[in-house]
Design a protein around this motif. Structure first.
Motif, PDB file in Angstrom:
ATOM      1  N   ALA A 258      12.034 -19.076 -74.603  1.00 28.05           N
ATOM      2  CA  ALA A 258      13.385 -19.560 -74.908  1.00 28.05           C
ATOM      3  C   ALA A 258      13.963 -20.337 -73.730  1.00 28.05           C
ATOM      4  CB  ALA A 258      14.286 -18.377 -75.255  1.00 28.05           C
TER       5      ALA A 258
ATOM      6  N   LYS B  62      13.751 -15.532 -81.715  1.00 33.38           N
ATOM      7  CA  LYS B  62      14.744 -14.465 -81.740  1.00 33.38           C
ATOM      8  C   LYS B  62      14.140 -13.186 -82.306  1.00 33.38           C
ATOM      9  CE  LYS B  62      19.432 -13.368 -83.234  1.00 33.38           C
ATOM     10  NZ  LYS B  62      20.673 -13.892 -83.863  1.00 33.38           N
TER      11      LYS B  62
ATOM     12  N   HIS C  38      20.087 -19.900 -77.244  1.00 30.08           N
ATOM     13  CA  HIS C  38      19.396 -18.628 -77.007  1.00 30.08           C
ATOM     14  C   HIS C  38      20.104 -17.764 -75.961  1.00 30.08           C
ATOM     15  CE1 HIS C  38      15.894 -18.990 -79.503  1.00 30.08           C
ATOM     16  NE2 HIS C  38      15.568 -20.172 -78.995  1.00 30.08           N
TER      17      HIS C  38
END
Length: 606
Positions: free
Chosen positions: A540, A522, A548
């Motif tokens: 992700a 992130k 995500h």
């Protein structure tokens, strides 16, 4: 038909008041070329002449004359060509100006002497570093070359012939180690790319030379990306382009519109290269890639080989540009009395392979005008001096093509007939609303400073290994090694690689990031480096972690189209949904798509 009326049909009577009653015959054109060639040989027999080496234009006129002589089928063994080649090779080591760097590179490329490849690579390194953040160039390309650098380059590159690697494509070369080191030093010394836009006159020469750089092992993809963005963002409503990049919305000129079309042509050419790789029919013989003018044969029924494709934003920009040029030709635009502008027109006409623009036979009318203005000594006078103007005229009459491989791609595109034949831009449909690309300039990938310390060494080592047999192992070692330096180094290497090596490095970066924690990913999605953001987005998706999804939705509104495409692909993989945005979407489309994704996600959480 009266003489003036016939001239008007050929090429706007107002532009060619001295045009003859009929189009020039092939014999007259050949005679004019021969006289022009002799005039250039007289002026450049010592390598420099008039404004040539040592004059106000430096080596530029000499290189330009050399290109014109070669395009007129003067052999490389001709004494004048040999003298020009010697002058160009000598001056190249110290050259720092955009026009001159580009023309020297194009001349040596056209000369096709393998011994010149390291010098071409050196010139290309300067050219790529000299591009500004808005995809253009101005007069000064790099800082003056220090005497110590010049001496070192002369000692290391002179006579250092390079050959294509064992597995290299035809016409591709490994980057000379000294040039790689020099390129890295130029990038680090330069710092962030300049924010000003430069001018489209210098830029059109930069475009031609950048395209030529690709076959010599230089990482030109980032520069070509910025060229495409520049000309999408700066086209005027009437389809023209102007001299500068800061005058968006102001009507331009034919010469600068040709510069814009040249930039758009590189985008079309690269698109067609990608299509050729992904859509090549199985079981059919490959295209004759060594023939730059090869076109696939028609089907037995006489129809095209496949369905016409819808026009994308590149085609639409080209249609609008050709629409403007057609109107300018018919109106006899004052710009078309200049040989500089006529050579610009010739480059576009030959590149796209068209005989008429907006219904006007550009070559017939241009040849009439040029032949009518040739002086008794075979030269052409003008604002840039007889040496330069004569080169422009000879290049036009010869229908010179300085980007044959690009021309092959652009001519093979099914939309070229529509683009060139349009009398107005309406055939492409309405122009895209708003800017096609972000207005804010993006950093030049190759100009991003090399990270310090161990990360910089990782990047340098990967780039140096890119053309060798050990690249795959070096890449896997960097992918699997521990420490943040390898993540940073991998991302920095992606910016400096090209083609398949760049693709492999991107995959390695995504694989590496996929092993990191959700919180780390992130954070990396907000990195200042678009390659890191892209890699984190793909990682992700590879983890198949639906937590995500909100992070990927935020990346739909990213300023970099590569990140946006990765985010859309990741969301499609994770959700089975597709709320856009389309490829090459503008800021408004991206914001709308992000809103649609958020609304969909909110419904899922109820």
């Amino acid at each position: 038909m009266p003489p003036v009326a016939r001239a008007a049909v050929l090429f706007a009577a107002a532009a060619f008041t001295a045009a003859t009653a009929g189009a020039a015959t092939p014999e007259q054109i050949d005679a004019a070329i021969s006289k022009g060639v002799n005039a250039l040989k007289t002026r450049f027999k010592e390598g420099g002449g008039g404004q040539g080496v040592g004059g106000s234009y430096g080596v530029g006129p000499s290189a330009l004359a050399g290109i014109a002589l070669l395009e007129a089928n003067t052999p490389a063994t001709d004494p004048t060509v040999k003298a020009i080649a010697a002058a160009v090779r000598d001056q190249s080591y110290r050259e720092s100006q955009t026009y001159q760097i580009a023309l020297c590179l194009l001349f040596l490329d056209r000369l096709e002497d393998p011994a010149d490849v390291p010098v071409i690579q050196m010139l290309g390194a300067r050219l790529l570093v000299g591009q500004n953040a808005r995809g253009g160039w101005t007069y000064g390309c790099v800082q003056a070359v220090p005497a110590a650098d010049e001496q070192r380059l002369r000692a290391g590159l002179k006579g250092a012939e390079l050959v294509a690697g064992k597995d290299a494509s035809p016409g591709t070369y490994k980057l000379h180690p000294m040039v790689q080191e020099y390129l890295t030093a130029l990038v680090n010394a330069r710092g962030p790319a300049k924010a000003e836009g430069g001018d489209n006159s210098n830029t059109q020469f930069g475009i031609l030379a950048t395209w030529a750089c690709r076959k010599y092992g230089l990482p030109a993809d980032g520069a070509l990306d910025l060229i495409e963005r520049r000309f999408h963002a700066t086209q005027a409503p009437d389809g023209s382009w102007t001299y500068g990049a800061d005058t968006v919305g102001v009507a331009g000129s034919p010469a600068m519109t040709c510069a814009g079309l040249l930039g758009i042509a590189t985008a079309i050419g690269r698109r067609e290269e990608k299509r050729a790789k992904t859509e090549a029919p199985k079981g059919e013989p490959p295209a004759k890639t060594n023939d730059p003018f090869f076109n696939p044969p028609p089907r037995p029924d006489g129809k095209a080989a496949g369905p016409k494709r819808p026009l994308d934003v590149r085609d639409q920009a080209a249609v609008r540009g050709f629409g403007y040029l057609g109107a300018a030709l018919r109106a006899g635009h004052q710009d078309l009395k200049k040989l500089y502008s006529l050579w610009s027109l010739e480059r576009v006409g030959v590149l796209f392979g068209v005989d008429k623009i907006g219904g006007v036979d550009w070559y017939a009318g241009g040849s009439d005008y040029i032949i009518a203005h040739q002086a008794a000594d075979g030269a052409w006078p003008g604002e840039y001096g007889a040496e330069v103007e004569t080169s422009f005229a000879v290049l036009f009459l010869c229908k010179a093509n300085l980007a044959r491989d690009l021309s092959r791609r652009v001519r093979g595109d099914s939309g070229s007939e529509l683009r060139a034949g349009a009398a107005a831009p309406v055939e492409a449909g309405p122009a895209p609303k708003g800017p096609v690309v972000p207005v804010n300039p993006l950093p030049v990938p190759i100009a991003a400073p090399l990270p310090p310390g161990a990360a910089g060494k990782v990047a340098t080592d990967l780039v140096a290994a890119a053309n060798g047999a050990g690249f795959a192992k070096s890449l896997s070692d960097a992918r699997d090694a521990k420490g943040s330096d390898f993540t940073t180094g991998l991302a920095a290497a992606v910016h400096r690689l090209d083609g398949d090596a760049k693709k492999s490095a991107r995959e390695a970066l995504a694989d590496r990031l996929a092993r990191m924690s959700a919180a780390t990913l992130k954070g990396l999605m907000a990195s200042s480096d678009p390659e890191v953001r892209r890699g984190a987005v793909l990682a992700a998706a590879m983890r198949d972690d639906k937590d995500h999804i909100p992070d990927l939705i935020e990346r739909i509104n990213d300023e970099d189209d590569r990140v946006v495409r990765a985010a859309r692909a990741g969301l499609r993989s994770l959700t089975g949904q597709d709320h856009g945005p389309p490829t090459d979407a503008g800021p408004g489309q991206r914001a709308a798509a992000a809103g649609a994704w958020r609304a969909w996600w909110a419904r899922q959480k109820r």
